[in-house]
Scaffold this motif. Structure first.
Motif, short mmCIF file in Angstrom:
data_model
loop_
_atom_site.label_atom_id
_atom_site.label_comp_id
_atom_site.label_asym_id
_atom_site.label_seq_id
_atom_site.Cartn_x
_atom_site.Cartn_y
_atom_site.Cartn_z
N LEU A 85 -7.19 -15.80 6.75
CA LEU A 85 -6.02 -15.51 6.80
C LEU A 85 -5.01 -15.73 8.13
CD1 LEU A 85 -3.65 -14.06 5.20
CD2 LEU A 85 -4.17 -11.88 5.48
N GLY A 86 -5.38 -15.32 9.11
CA GLY A 86 -5.35 -15.97 10.58
C GLY A 86 -4.63 -17.25 10.27
N VAL A 87 -5.98 -18.39 10.27
CA VAL A 87 -5.95 -20.22 10.10
C VAL A 87 -4.71 -20.04 9.14
CG1 VAL A 87 -6.90 -21.88 9.02
CG2 VAL A 87 -7.35 -20.53 10.57
N VAL A 88 -4.56 -19.89 7.82
CA VAL A 88 -3.28 -19.87 7.15
C VAL A 88 -2.08 -19.67 7.73
CG1 VAL A 88 -2.06 -20.06 5.56
CG2 VAL A 88 -4.53 -19.98 5.03
N LEU A 89 -1.97 -18.82 8.41
CA LEU A 89 -0.46 -18.43 9.06
C LEU A 89 -0.20 -19.58 9.82
CD1 LEU A 89 -1.54 -14.07 8.58
CD2 LEU A 89 0.84 -15.47 8.00
N LYS A 90 -1.04 -19.29 11.32
CA LYS A 90 -0.80 -20.44 11.62
C LYS A 90 -0.50 -21.95 11.29
CE LYS A 90 -3.50 -22.50 15.40
NZ LYS A 90 -3.10 -24.58 14.86
N GLU A 91 -0.98 -22.34 10.35
CA GLU A 91 -0.72 -23.39 9.62
C GLU A 91 0.78 -23.14 8.92
OE1 GLU A 91 -1.88 -26.60 9.03
OE2 GLU A 91 -3.19 -25.94 10.68
N ARG A 92 1.08 -22.08 8.68
CA ARG A 92 2.57 -22.14 8.20
C ARG A 92 3.70 -21.67 9.83
NH1 ARG A 92 2.27 -18.00 3.20
NH2 ARG A 92 4.31 -18.77 3.18
N GLY A 93 2.98 -21.63 10.90
CA GLY A 93 3.70 -21.59 12.13
C GLY A 93 3.78 -20.09 12.16
N CYS A 94 3.53 -19.07 11.58
CA CYS A 94 3.92 -18.04 11.37
C CYS A 94 2.73 -17.45 13.17
CB CYS A 94 3.19 -16.70 10.61
SG CYS A 94 4.85 -17.62 9.46
N LEU A 95 2.93 -18.15 13.87
CA LEU A 95 1.83 -17.90 15.25
C LEU A 95 1.42 -16.04 15.24
CD1 LEU A 95 2.61 -20.46 17.13
CD2 LEU A 95 1.50 -20.36 15.68
N ALA A 96 2.75 -15.64 15.42
CA ALA A 96 2.16 -13.67 16.06
C ALA A 96 1.31 -13.52 14.61
CB ALA A 96 4.01 -13.03 16.05
N GLN A 97 1.99 -13.33 13.87
CA GLN A 97 1.17 -12.96 12.15
C GLN A 97 -0.54 -13.32 12.78
OE1 GLN A 97 2.97 -12.69 8.44
NE2 GLN A 97 5.01 -13.28 9.82
N ALA A 98 -0.51 -14.83 13.27
CA ALA A 98 -1.74 -15.40 12.93
C ALA A 98 -2.88 -14.63 14.07
CB ALA A 98 -2.06 -16.56 13.66
N GLU A 99 -1.99 -14.19 14.99
CA GLU A 99 -2.28 -13.95 16.22
C GLU A 99 -3.15 -12.40 15.74
OE1 GLU A 99 -1.95 -12.15 20.97
OE2 GLU A 99 -0.45 -13.42 20.65
N ALA A 100 -2.17 -11.15 15.13
CA ALA A 100 -2.96 -10.27 14.45
C ALA A 100 -4.22 -10.03 13.79
CB ALA A 100 -1.72 -9.13 14.18
N CYS A 101 -4.17 -11.23 13.16
CA CYS A 101 -4.91 -11.34 12.30
C CYS A 101 -6.67 -11.43 13.20
CB CYS A 101 -5.36 -12.70 10.62
SG CYS A 101 -3.71 -11.92 9.93
N TYR A 102 -6.43 -12.33 13.80
CA TYR A 102 -7.68 -12.49 14.34
C TYR A 102 -7.96 -11.52 15.07
CZ TYR A 102 -6.51 -17.50 13.94
OH TYR A 102 -6.53 -18.80 13.46
#
Length: 542
Positions: A85-102
């Motif tokens: 899910l972090g990969v998807v969020l990063k691709e969509r530009g939601c970087l803070a949310q991606a970091e939280a998932c990782y």
């Protein structure tokens, strides 16, 4: 990346078949096969994981995110789902949310190497290199033979100009997998940046042996060959930049319906020369236009940026100059040729570079407009400290960061007495840097009244010397046969060759190369000393 997709219950035939199809890149078929399972009363989290992976692979980011969230809802401790899910969020530009998932994935499974790698990539994108390095190194502790992670680490070091460490990382990647094409390519780049040209060439050629259609490698090899003076080989390979045989080519052929000129006889024919890349390239290679006309062309035309039109109309042999402003149609010609193909088509070798200057002239109306507008007295020296950032072109923007300075870097030069400095700097972010200089040291700035290169040329004609980073102004001054000193980055542009402080392209040009990557202070000090000596020579009796 997708964790335990393969660890499925073999009793579930539909599920196992979908996994098989996924492994064969048949993502739509895999989705169709598991569609009934997604609507069952009870769905295993791994089913959602597989559906999400299929959607991500075919570019459906929203659906991929939805299914990974459903996997997490079904199994809140599903580490892989958080990571993916972090990969998807990063691709969509939601970087803070991606970091939280990782980070959530790592809180569940601290030894998840993939989550550490993904976190490192995210930190690198966010400009947090220290944290990115720590994440990559932790991943390598967990998976010491992971070539991809070594490549990521090498790229991080390379971006920081930590070249020996980048080289070591790429060599570690190749030790893990000798067929890792990206590692061969990147190793070649780093070796070239260290001026180890023979080793760099070997790495590029190894990458091409493994992947013959690797466009970026071909272009980098072409640049290397040009850098070391093997122009015939370099020009030929440089043609890959628009050749349809290279599927990843970055330059489209000219948008006209007449054929490319490939060296056919030109007597009695018509030819259109088409621009490419930056203004500096057009200024450097327009020197070939008189040579084309001398082959008996009935009509020679050049298309160009509107800011070059007035200047290019002064070139000997040009019958028509067509500004690419959207208001002018392109008339029919027998042939078209890209500007930077001219050296290849005209057989340029190191010994036959057409170095006669000037080949550009200031239009009389512009000379009259600018006559007497510069401060009187003293020696006049023009200054350029930065290029064009071009943020919409990441590769060019990266090069610009290596070649550009802040105006304050020129303070030691501005302190040299007996000189009137004149700014030739254009740019929304760079021209205002003059205001950061002490008032008493600010150069005279006429550039708000400059509308095109003909205006700049009229100013340069009144100067005794131009000092510039490697930009279009260096080519303009050289084409006008004015003395110009160029500050060149450590991994200098191919056109300046690699082992000389002069250039056969412009006889009155002197190059000041960086001796260490990214270190401009020492270069500025050498330029200052040279400038002080120059003023003494200028004052000496003839």
């Amino acid at each position: 990346m997708y964790g335990d997709l393969q660890n499925l219950d073999p009793a579930i035939d539909r599920y196992s078949a979908a996994v098989f199809l996924y492994g064969k890149d048949r993502f739509d078929e895999a989705l169709a096969l598991i569609e009934p399972l997604l609507h069952a009363q009870s769905v295993d989290a791994q089913v959602f994981n597989l559906a999400a992976a299929c959607h991500l692979s075919i570019g459906h980011l929203h659906d991929a995110g939805t299914y990974w969230r459903r996997a997490i809802d079904t199994r809140p401790d599903y580490c892989d789902a958080y990571n993916n899910l972090g990969v998807v969020l990063k691709e969509r530009g939601c970087l803070a949310q991606a970091e939280a998932c990782y980070r959530q994935a790592l809180s569940i499974t601290p030894g998840h190497a993939g989550a550490h790698v993904n976190l490192g990539r995210l930190f690198a994108q966010l400009g947090r290199p220290g944290e990115a390095e720590s994440s990559y190194l932790r991943a390598l502790e967990l998976q010491p033979r992971d070539g991809d992670t070594y490549v990521n680490l090498g790229v991080l070091y390379q971006d920081q100009m930590r070249l020996p460490e980048a080289e070591a990382a790429y060599r570690n990647a190749l030790a893990a997998d000798p067929h890792e094409v990206k590692a061969h390519f990147n190793l070649g780049v780093v070796l070239k940046m260290q001026r180890r040209f023979a080793e760099a060439e070997a790495s590029y050629r190894q990458a091409l042996a493994l992947r013959p259609d690797y466009f970026e490698v071909a272009i980098n090899l072409a640049h290397l060959l040009l850098t070391v003076g093997r122009l015939e080989e370099g020009w030929a390979l440089f043609e890959a930049r628009y050749d349809p045989a290279w599927p990843q080519r970055k330059i489209a052929p000219p948008p006209v319906d007449f054929p490319m000129w490939r060296g056919e006889p030109l007597a009695g024919r018509s030819l259109l020369v088409w621009p490419e890349q930056g203004h500096g390239d057009s200024l450097q290679f327009c020197r070939y236009l008189p040579m084309l006309k001398a082959q008996g062309l009935a009509k020679l035309s050049i298309a160009c940026s509107p800011v070059l039109q007035s200047l290019f109309e002064t070139i000997d042999g040009v019958d028509e100059c067509i500004p690419l402003d959207g208001d002018h149609g392109i008339p029919k010609h027998d042939y078209v040729c890209l500007t930077m193909s001219l050296p290849y088509r005209l057989g340029t070798t190191l010994a036959s570079i057409p170095g006669a200057t000037p080949y550009l002239r200031v239009p009389p109306s512009r000379a009259a407009r600018w006559k007497g507008r510069l401060p009187a007295g003293n020696f006049k020296v023009g200054l350029v400290w930065a290029g064009d950032p071009r943020p919409d072109q990441p590769a060019n923007s990266a090069v610009d960061r290596l070649r550009s300075l802040d105006a304050r870097a020129y303070l030691p030069l501005l302190c040299v007495p007996g000189i009137t400095f004149v700014s030739l700097q254009k740019g929304a972010s760079t021209q205002p840097q003059i205001d950061t200089l002490p008032v008493e040291l600010r150069p005279f700035d006429p550039m708000l009244d400059v509308h095109d290169f003909a205006d700049t040329a009229a100013i340069i004609e009144q100067l005794d010397l131009v000092i510039t980073v490697d930009t279009s102004i260096a080519h303009l001054a050289g084409a006008l046969n004015r003395p110009v000193w160029i500050l060149s980055r450590y991994d200098g542009c191919w056109r300046w060759l690699h082992d000389r402080d002069d250039t056969p392209w412009y006889p009155r040009t002197r190059l000041f190369h960086q001796r260490q990557p990214g270190e401009w202070g020492e270069v500025i000090e050498r330029v200052k000393l040279a400038l002080e000596a120059w003023t003494v020579r200028q004052r000496a009796p003839a």
